[in-house]
Scaffold this motif. Structure first.
Motif, PDB file in Angstrom:
ATOM      1  N   LEU A 223       2.643   9.701 -53.615  1.00 18.69           N
ATOM      2  CA  LEU A 223       3.024   9.151 -52.311  1.00 18.69           C
ATOM      3  C   LEU A 223       3.309   7.652 -52.389  1.00 18.69           C
ATOM      4  O   LEU A 223       4.252   7.158 -51.756  1.00 18.69           O
ATOM      5  CB  LEU A 223       1.917   9.423 -51.283  1.00 18.69           C
ATOM      6  CG  LEU A 223       1.708  10.897 -50.895  1.00 18.69           C
ATOM      7  CD1 LEU A 223       0.465  11.053 -50.044  1.00 18.69           C
ATOM      8  CD2 LEU A 223       2.926  11.432 -50.147  1.00 18.69           C
TER       9      LEU A 223
ATOM     10  N   GLU B 266      12.091  11.576 -50.602  1.00 17.79           N
ATOM     11  CA  GLU B 266      10.871  10.782 -50.445  1.00 17.79           C
ATOM     12  C   GLU B 266       9.692  11.700 -50.112  1.00 17.79           C
ATOM     13  O   GLU B 266       9.752  12.473 -49.156  1.00 17.79           O
ATOM     14  CB  GLU B 266      11.045   9.751 -49.337  1.00 17.79           C
ATOM     15  CG  GLU B 266       9.813   8.867 -49.151  1.00 17.79           C
ATOM     16  CD  GLU B 266       9.975   7.888 -48.016  1.00 17.79           C
ATOM     17  OE1 GLU B 266       9.016   7.156 -47.725  1.00 17.79           O
ATOM     18  OE2 GLU B 266      11.060   7.868 -47.382  1.00 17.79           O
TER      19      GLU B 266
ATOM     20  N   LYS C 209       6.293  13.045 -48.567  1.00 19.79           N
ATOM     21  CA  LYS C 209       5.510  12.774 -47.364  1.00 19.79           C
ATOM     22  C   LYS C 209       4.364  13.777 -47.286  1.00 19.79           C
ATOM     23  O   LYS C 209       4.564  14.975 -47.479  1.00 19.79           O
ATOM     24  CB  LYS C 209       6.386  12.878 -46.114  1.00 19.79           C
ATOM     25  CG  LYS C 209       7.475  11.809 -46.045  1.00 19.79           C
ATOM     26  CD  LYS C 209       8.287  11.913 -44.757  1.00 19.79           C
ATOM     27  CE  LYS C 209       9.354  10.826 -44.702  1.00 19.79           C
ATOM     28  NZ  LYS C 209      10.180  10.922 -43.474  1.00 19.79           N
TER      29      LYS C 209
ATOM     30  N   ALA D 154       6.875  17.592 -50.248  1.00 22.69           N
ATOM     31  CA  ALA D 154       5.854  17.871 -49.232  1.00 22.69           C
ATOM     32  C   ALA D 154       4.768  18.717 -49.885  1.00 22.69           C
ATOM     33  O   ALA D 154       5.031  19.431 -50.864  1.00 22.69           O
ATOM     34  CB  ALA D 154       6.451  18.601 -48.030  1.00 22.69           C
TER      35      ALA D 154
ATOM     36  N   SER E  19      -3.725  14.259 -48.381  1.00 23.12           N
ATOM     37  CA  SER E  19      -2.726  13.334 -47.840  1.00 23.12           C
ATOM     38  C   SER E  19      -3.371  12.169 -47.107  1.00 23.12           C
ATOM     39  O   SER E  19      -2.673  11.336 -46.531  1.00 23.12           O
ATOM     40  CB  SER E  19      -1.785  14.075 -46.880  1.00 23.12           C
ATOM     41  OG  SER E  19      -1.097  15.118 -47.539  1.00 23.12           O
TER      42      SER E  19
END
Length: 431
Positions: free
Chosen positions: A122, A131, A133, A283, A393
């Motif tokens: 990340l 990107e 996330k 993801a 996360s």
């Protein structure tokens, strides 16, 4: 679905009495590895491998290479989940019922490892599909209600989200009913989406990495996981729980392909695979959003206007509904898990179809699945999307989900006997 109180070859109650005489520090976390894996079921293995090839080819026909890579990681997840018998449902049940925290300690290893890997990916801002996330969701009433329902549903339905998929793949017929309930519950959530997102107040989203930076967020996560690990040892010393039963296992190097793996090995492999999913698809690993898609696709094919519902007007959801199922990231992970578990169970000689399912067990499977499917959509995820990937996360909602789901587990244990299900007891020889 139920526990075994005494392993084959032992007089019932003898081992239990011996274990009760030991002090708290004298009990091991796991029972003896005294059952050998059955021979491989090569025909079933062949079927599984053919399905895997057709699956990857189908994904490649409608989606980019990164999606094929994601599907392949789903296969690896299914293989790992089965061979490590990585338990979320059973782990929380053992902790609440008798204080056995071996599985929870494995969870902490998994979460700690994943948080370090997630921080690297990340913070780099780079993944193969764009990107990267993480999963960060609001802290509000929906999270609390949904997590409680999920925790309750796990115990009544006999499995969690990831457990349902790998159990279905390994032939456990009763869990197919849980999967049906998951889809039905997800559809109820689709129809009530406006109430939970607009009528009910939404709380803030809190990401520890944004507040503390990635080094600080990792440090906090490692500290919390270490604290929970110590707490499980303290609880075990006070309650002297029965050890966890080990599944049949191969010996030597064959154990890599035929299982069963030590739980800590499964924890580390799952953490690495989740990080790989994040790196390849941008993801983390999730499970339950696909169930709403599957149910809506079925109703859409029957002539219902699903695209007009508020849930499917959310841009990301609308894109998924308009595309083929094999172009959906979470669907590919889910299908991959089922096929991967099929291959793993057959290689380990453990694939079996249960043809007769008691009606109370069947009812509990459906109702538990409905509670989990509905709860997952309210809470923004399940034991994977909210708990595992959410905590990795650095989203605070993941920790809150875990605490509330533990309360739901407590309630679910009290409902299990109504559906013919048993709970571990302190006098059991194994749990």
């Amino acid at each position: 679905m139920s526990i075994t109180t005494d392993p084959p070859g032992r007089t019932p109650g003898t081992l239990a009495r011996a274990l009760r005489e030991l002090p708290g520090s004298g009990r091991t976390a796991f029972g003896p590895q005294d059952r050998a894996a059955a021979p491989p079921q090569w025909r079933v293995v062949a079927v599984g491998l053919v399905l895997a090839v057709l699956f990857l080819a189908g994904v490649g026909a409608v989606a980019p290479a990164t999606m094929v890579g994601t599907a392949a990681l789903g296969l690896a997840l299914g293989f790992t989940l089965f061979h490590s018998r990585f338990g979320f449902t059973s782990g929380w049940r053992q902790l609440v019922a008798v204080g056995q925290g071996a599985a929870i300690r494995a969870h902490m290893v998994m979460l700690a490892t994943a948080s370090v890997l997630f921080a690297v990916i990340l913070s780099s801002g780079f993944a193969l599909a764009g990107e990267p996330k993480g999963f960060t969701n609001p802290i509000g009433i929906g999270l609390v209600v949904g997590a409680f329902l999920f925790g309750l549903g796990m115990q009544v339905g006999g499995s969690c989200a990831s457990g349902t998929l790998f159990a279905v793949g390994s032939g456990q017929s009763a869990i197919v009913l849980t999967l049906f309930g998951f889809v039905a519950g997800s559809m109820f959530a689709v129809f009530t989406h406006t109430f939970w997102t607009q009528t009910v107040p939404q709380g803030p989203s809190v990401n520890l990495a944004q507040v503390l930076g990635y080094p600080g967020a990792v440090a906090v996560t490692l500290l919390v996981t270490a604290g929970i690990t110590v707490l499980t040892w303290v609880v075990a010393r006070r309650r002297t729980p029965p050890p966890v039963e080990r599944p049949p296992s191969a010996r030597g190097a064959a154990r890599v392909l035929r299982g069963s793996w030590p739980m800590w090995v499964g924890a580390i492999v799952l953490a690495v695979l989740n990080a790989a999913v994040l790196f390849v698809s941008a993801a983390p690993w999730g499970v339950t959003s696909a169930f709403a898609l599957w149910g809506s696709k079925v109703l859409q094919s029957a002539g219902f206007d699903m695209a007009g519902l508020a849930y499917w007007q959310v841009p990301a959801n609308a894109k998924a509904l308009a595309a083929p199922v094999l172009a959906d990231r979470i669907s590919n992970l889910d299908v991959g898990i089922m096929i991967g578990a099929l291959v793993a169970s057959a290689v380990g000689g453990a694939f079996v179809l249960h043809r007769r399912i008691p009606w109370r067990l069947a009812l509990g499977a459906v109702l538990g699945g409905i509670a989990m499917g509905y709860g997952a959509r309210l809470a923004g995820g399940c034991n994977i999307g909210a708990y595992f990937s959410g905590i990795a996360s650095f989203s605070l909602h993941g920790w809150i989900w875990a605490v509330v789901a533990l309360g739901g587990t407590w309630a679910g244990l009290r409902l299990r006997p109504l559906f013919g299900l048993t709970n571990p007891k302190p006098a059991d020889s194994l749990c």
